[in-house]
Write a protein that holds these residues in place. Structure first.
Motif, PDB file in Angstrom:
ATOM      1  N   VAL A  40       2.861  23.503 -35.711  1.00  0.00           N
ATOM      2  CA  VAL A  40       2.716  22.401 -36.638  1.00  0.00           C
ATOM      3  C   VAL A  40       1.359  21.511 -36.046  1.00  0.00           C
ATOM      4  O   VAL A  40       0.728  20.795 -37.094  1.00  0.00           O
ATOM      5  N   LEU A  41       0.496  21.981 -34.940  1.00  0.00           N
ATOM      6  CA  LEU A  41      -0.806  21.327 -34.720  1.00  0.00           C
ATOM      7  C   LEU A  41      -1.232  22.122 -33.831  1.00  0.00           C
ATOM      8  O   LEU A  41      -0.564  22.943 -32.710  1.00  0.00           O
ATOM      9  N   ARG A  42      -2.420  22.643 -33.968  1.00  0.00           N
ATOM     10  CA  ARG A  42      -3.273  23.677 -33.575  1.00  0.00           C
ATOM     11  C   ARG A  42      -4.484  23.242 -32.792  1.00  0.00           C
ATOM     12  O   ARG A  42      -5.363  22.931 -33.501  1.00  0.00           O
ATOM     13  N   ASP A  43      -4.473  23.563 -31.534  1.00  0.00           N
ATOM     14  CA  ASP A  43      -5.789  23.388 -30.810  1.00  0.00           C
ATOM     15  C   ASP A  43      -6.498  22.211 -31.170  1.00  0.00           C
ATOM     16  O   ASP A  43      -7.720  22.218 -31.263  1.00  0.00           O
ATOM     17  N   PHE A  44      -5.654  20.924 -30.932  1.00  0.00           N
ATOM     18  CA  PHE A  44      -6.562  19.816 -31.505  1.00  0.00           C
ATOM     19  C   PHE A  44      -7.435  19.295 -30.225  1.00  0.00           C
ATOM     20  O   PHE A  44      -7.087  19.271 -29.154  1.00  0.00           O
ATOM     21  N   THR A  45      -8.614  18.910 -30.445  1.00  0.00           N
ATOM     22  CA  THR A  45      -9.623  18.453 -29.478  1.00  0.00           C
ATOM     23  C   THR A  45     -10.255  17.329 -30.122  1.00  0.00           C
ATOM     24  O   THR A  45     -11.006  17.532 -30.909  1.00  0.00           O
ATOM     25  N   LEU A  46     -10.303  16.035 -29.373  1.00  0.00           N
ATOM     26  CA  LEU A  46     -10.961  15.320 -29.559  1.00  0.00           C
ATOM     27  C   LEU A  46     -11.344  13.907 -28.667  1.00  0.00           C
ATOM     28  O   LEU A  46     -10.402  13.764 -27.571  1.00  0.00           O
ATOM     29  N   SER A  47     -12.426  13.233 -28.606  1.00  0.00           N
ATOM     30  CA  SER A  47     -12.615  12.426 -27.416  1.00  0.00           C
ATOM     31  C   SER A  47     -13.146  10.983 -28.193  1.00  0.00           C
ATOM     32  O   SER A  47     -13.708  11.066 -29.107  1.00  0.00           O
ATOM     33  N   LEU A  48     -12.653  10.052 -27.578  1.00  0.00           N
ATOM     34  CA  LEU A  48     -12.867   8.590 -28.266  1.00  0.00           C
ATOM     35  C   LEU A  48     -13.424   7.814 -26.884  1.00  0.00           C
ATOM     36  O   LEU A  48     -12.927   7.671 -25.914  1.00  0.00           O
TER      37      LEU A  48
END
Lengths: 543, 348
Positions: A40-48
């Motif tokens: 349901v969620l695939r390889d999520f990458t994020l920076s804040l």
């Protein structure tokens, strides 16, 4: 959806440069999550960065709630994921650790106790500061005041929560979430659709609060379905679809149309446009008798509600919460008992406070509050859909499930309800948008002559919204008179043939034909707004 | 209506397995247990308990407690005896007592629906009033058992070693099962129990059905009371002993066959499994406190089980309803708010 209402301060500093260098407030790498083999969620990458306001968009089922649950420690992601908060690695699957590292969450349901004071609510969950075993009110008040100051909220701490407006309540929940409790100051605030039930001017108040919060160095992940909240508010925007992060943009580098296309795919976009054109061509014969006729109805803020609706019309009602608009449909239908006035449906007087009588006169009513007033969550979708009339399936002393199932299945196909074979699954297992479709179908199958819809697409994703609008237009074409009460101007402009502006408990303007547009509705709404109301709104923004 | 397809699933049939386990343990522990008479005793002694549990079940489905079932049964039984001793015919006395039970249910419904007193309080009060009335009617002397032949035959007539009263229970269970699962009435009762206001807005006669459910509960209690008195003789106290096992069985039953739903056959399974437990223990030891202790523990365990089951099927942050559920809003607790169970299901 347009919240083109008076803006206060803060529109400028939203674009202020972010703090560069230092650790990220939130860093997510390769986060995937599968349930029973289904990703349901695939390889999520994020920076804040600290102080960043990041809007997260996604239809229901796109994986955003899974992401939030993983951050909050409720889901353990698949192997290979790595997350850090404020420079510290986040171990998964522990809500208390997530909280200690500075992740805070505020939901649409704020978890405030309405009958208790703001102060009590702030310390309800963490415990009051004590001195010698007794509550130290002075210290509590000092800490609470500091927490409110941090987000720029000035309210009376001793007032009960129910006396606050919705935006103030949300802000209170934020202040509470941001209490440090002796640990490091919170570095990440996640808000899940905080504005879903706020009227327009309240939204701006809340966004201002969030700007102040971000300016204090807290990174904000803001989940919403309202695209028009993005400009002048967010720094960056991400779109999730079917479990994948489609892309991340700087907020000022992407336009609304582009976002919509990414969110729901280009097919549905075309349909949205087509529906609007079809509506422009429709004409309504106003010479016959109105099918619904409301005269001088009084109830709480409503002082004199008077309106007529003809078959085939889609009439919108626009007005702030507090104008009486929020009660109008409930009172017409009889779910709330009116204090005076008459309601006539094709020539018959309806008694006050008798929903059954309204249903007998072929009136359907979809309340705004899905969970409390509309759906029976632990009954199956099928039973919810057929509750109003099970008689066709009742033969020889038995309720037959075969004809019932086949009829329900037809509506599932018709409205594209997902999962498609979920007829017998409890309503609670459906997403918000699909629940709303089930409950809309409950009335559509009655082939009502009058359909009353209260905030029909509040808190549902864009795809479901399009579907609901299509069904409403379909029903109107078949001769149903539809009344839509909404705080969503775009919704009204998109589907209505006529829009009534409600203020101070009465209809103050009626927009017809070419005047049914977003700017016209807003203009009419503001043109006649008394000065003191605007002053009050601005005062709220400034405080 | 979900069909309950038989499988070995522990989630649905744990009660039956527990019953078999009881039988095995007691068979090994005492030679007195595995005899025909044990089962005859259990069947007849639990037939009325089963009826009272069904009486509790009906209003429970639409969210109403009926705590007066025990007192109602007791009162109806005593009245039947008094009437018979006064020279009434068997049929007249029987019908009058059952009608009295229905009337008590009607009064319960009136207090709940018209006076808007919570069913918990209303039926508790009525229960106390009935106890008083029983003393008044009998002039506080346990009446002698009636001499009527039909009166004792009604329950003690034997079919294949079993007293006929067990047959009545199954006929009643069949009727109630049909009503709850196969008629619009059952659909409405469940809808009201699920969400009263939403049901009202969907055109369900919410008050009427709540009232009817209490009338039915009253009638079944009255019937059960008359049968019990016919079976074991008049007494002032049997009603009180029926109430607790009935509630235990209804809650335990909601974890059986159709987990998360109050249902007839689950309730009956629970009644008999509990009875086998009590019976076996009583054969092992003759202490007097056993069945009260066992029923109390069983009630608490049953409700705990049922609550856990429903919250898993339908996550609800708090029993106090501090907040409404939202499939997206999962993590109130992360901000330290109210206690909550995480959803195990991905959003659809």
């Amino acid at each position: 959806m347009n919240r083109d209402l008076p803006r206060g301060k803060g529109t400028v500093d939203a674009q202020a440069p972010l703090a560069a260098g230092g650790p990220f407030a939130l860093e997510v790498r390769h986060l995937s999550k599968s349930f029973a083999g289904k990703t349901v969620l695939r390889d999520f990458t994020l920076s804040l960065r600290p102080g960043e306001i990041h809007v997260l968009l996604g239809a229901n089922g796109s994986g955003k709630s899974t992401l939030i649950k993983a951050l909050a420690g409720y889901h353990e992601p698949d192997a290979g994921a790595w997350v850090s908060v404020g420079g510290m690695e986040l171990p998964f699957g522990s809500p208390s650790t997530s909280y200690r590292l500075g992740c805070r969450f505020v939901h649409q349901d704020l978890g405030l106790i309405q009958s208790m004071s703001a102060l009590d609510n702030i310390f309800l969950t963490s415990g009051f500061p004590t001195k010698g075993g007794a509550v130290d009110r002075r210290e509590a008040r000092r800490q609470a005041r500091a927490a409110l100051d941090r987000i720029g909220l000035d309210i009376d701490l001793t007032s009960v929560v129910s006396s606050f407006g919705p935006a103030e309540q949300t802000a209170l929940a934020i202040a509470r979430a941001l209490l440090a409790h002796g640990g490091p100051p919170p570095s990440l605030l996640v808000l899940d659709e905080p504005t879903a039930s706020l009227p327009g001017h309240e939204v701006q108040t809340l966004l201002d609060t969030l700007r102040t919060t971000a300016a204090a160095g807290v990174a904000i992940v803001y989940v919403t379905h309202h695209l028009d909240e993005i400009p002048a508010f967010a720094h960056r925007v991400s779109v999730l679809r079917e479990g994948r992060l489609i892309d991340t943009w700087d907020a000022d580098a992407v336009d609304r149309q582009e976002l919509v296309t990414h969110l729901i795919g280009s097919e549905l976009v075309a349909e949205l446009v087509g529906a609007k054109e079809a509506q422009a061509q429709r004409r309504v014969d106003n010479h016959t008798e109105p099918i619904l006729s409301v005269r001088g109805v009084r109830f709480r803020q409503l002082v004199d509600l008077t309106l007529d609706v003809w078959p085939g019309e889609i009439v919108g009602m626009y007005g702030l919460t507090g104008s009486g608009r929020e009660d109008a449909l409930a009172v017409i239908f009889g779910s709330k008992s009116r204090d005076g006035g008459t309601v006539r449906a094709h020539g018959h007087d309806l008694p006050p406070g008798r929903p059954i009588e309204s249903i007998r006169k072929a009136i359907g009513y979809l309340p705004a509050d899905r969970k409390v007033l509309s759906g029976i969550m632990d009954m199956s979708a099928r039973q919810n859909m057929t509750l109003v009339n099970v008689r066709p399936f009742w033969r020889w002393g038995l309720l037959r499930s075969k004809p019932e199932l086949s009829e329900v299945a037809k509506w599932f196909t018709n409205l594209g309800i997902r999962p498609a074979d979920g007829e017998s699954a409890p309503l609670s297992t459906f997403s918000g948008g699909n629940q709303q479709k089930v409950l809309l179908a409950k009335w559509l199958r009655q082939e009502p002559q009058v359909l009353l819809l209260d905030e029909p697409t509040q808190g549902v994703d864009v795809g479901a919204k399009v579907e609901v609008h299509r069904q409403v237009q379909h029903a109107a074409q078949a001769g149903t008179a539809v009344v839509v009460s909404s705080t969503d101007v775009e919704e009204l402009a998109a589907i209505c043939t006529k829009v009534l502006i409600i203020r101070n408990g009465r209809v103050v303007d009626e927009l017809v034909g070419p005047r049914v547009t977003v700017p016209e509705i807003n203009r009419s709404f503001h043109a006649e707004a008394p000065m003191d109301e605007l002053v009050v709104n601005n005062a709220q923004v400034d405080s | 209506m979900r069909k309950s397809i038989p499988n070995l699933g522990m989630d649905r049939f744990s009660g039956i397995y527990l019953g078999i386990l009881f039988i095995l343990i007691f068979t090994i522990a005492t030679p007195l247990f595995l005899t025909e008479s044990t089962f005859h005793v259990i069947a007849s002694s639990q037939a009325v308990a089963g009826m009272i549990a069904i009486a509790v079940l009906i209003p429970m489905i639409c969210g109403q407690f009926d705590l007066s079932v025990g007192a109602n049964a007791n009162f109806a039984g005593l009245v039947a005896v008094v009437l018979l001793n006064d020279g009434w015919s068997f049929l007249a006395a029987f019908l009058a007592s059952v009608a009295l039970g229905l009337f008590v249910g009607f009064v319960n419904g009136f207090i709940v629906v018209r006076l808007k007193v919570s069913s918990f309080i209303a039926t508790l009060g009525v229960s106390s009033i009935l106890t008083a009335l029983a003393v008044i009617v009998t002039e506080s002397i346990v009446p002698p058992p009636p001499s009527s032949q039909a009166w004792t035959k009604m329950t003690q007539f034997e079919v294949g070693g079993f007293q006929i009263i067990i047959v009545y229970l199954f006929v009643l269970a069949l009727l109630v099962w049909w009503m709850l699962e196969w008629t619009p009435a059952g659909r409405y009762l469940r809808a009201i129990g699920g969400n009263t206001e939403a049901s009202r807005l969907a055109g369900v006669h919410v008050d009427r059905w709540a009232w009817i459910s209490l009338v039915l509960a009253g009638g079944i209690s009255g019937l059960g009371g008359v049968l019990y008195t016919s079976l074991t003789g008049p007494s002032f106290t049997f009603g009180a002993t029926l109430l607790l096992p009935a509630f235990a069985a209804v809650f335990l039953g909601s974890t059986q066959l159709q987990p998360g739903r109050f249902n007839v056959w689950g309730t009956l399974i629970a009644i008999f499994v509990l009875a086998i437990g009590v019976q076996g223990l009583q054969l092992l030891s003759s202490v007097l406190w056993l069945s009260a202790m066992f029923n109390g523990v069983a009630l608490i365990a049953a409700v705990a089980l049922a609550v856990n089951r429903t919250s898993r099927a339908n996550p609800r942050p708090s029993r106090l309803r501090l907040n409404q559920t939202d499939e997206d809003a999962v993590i109130n607790a992360a901000s330290g708010t109210v206690g909550q169970e995480g959803s195990k299901q991905p959003a659809v």
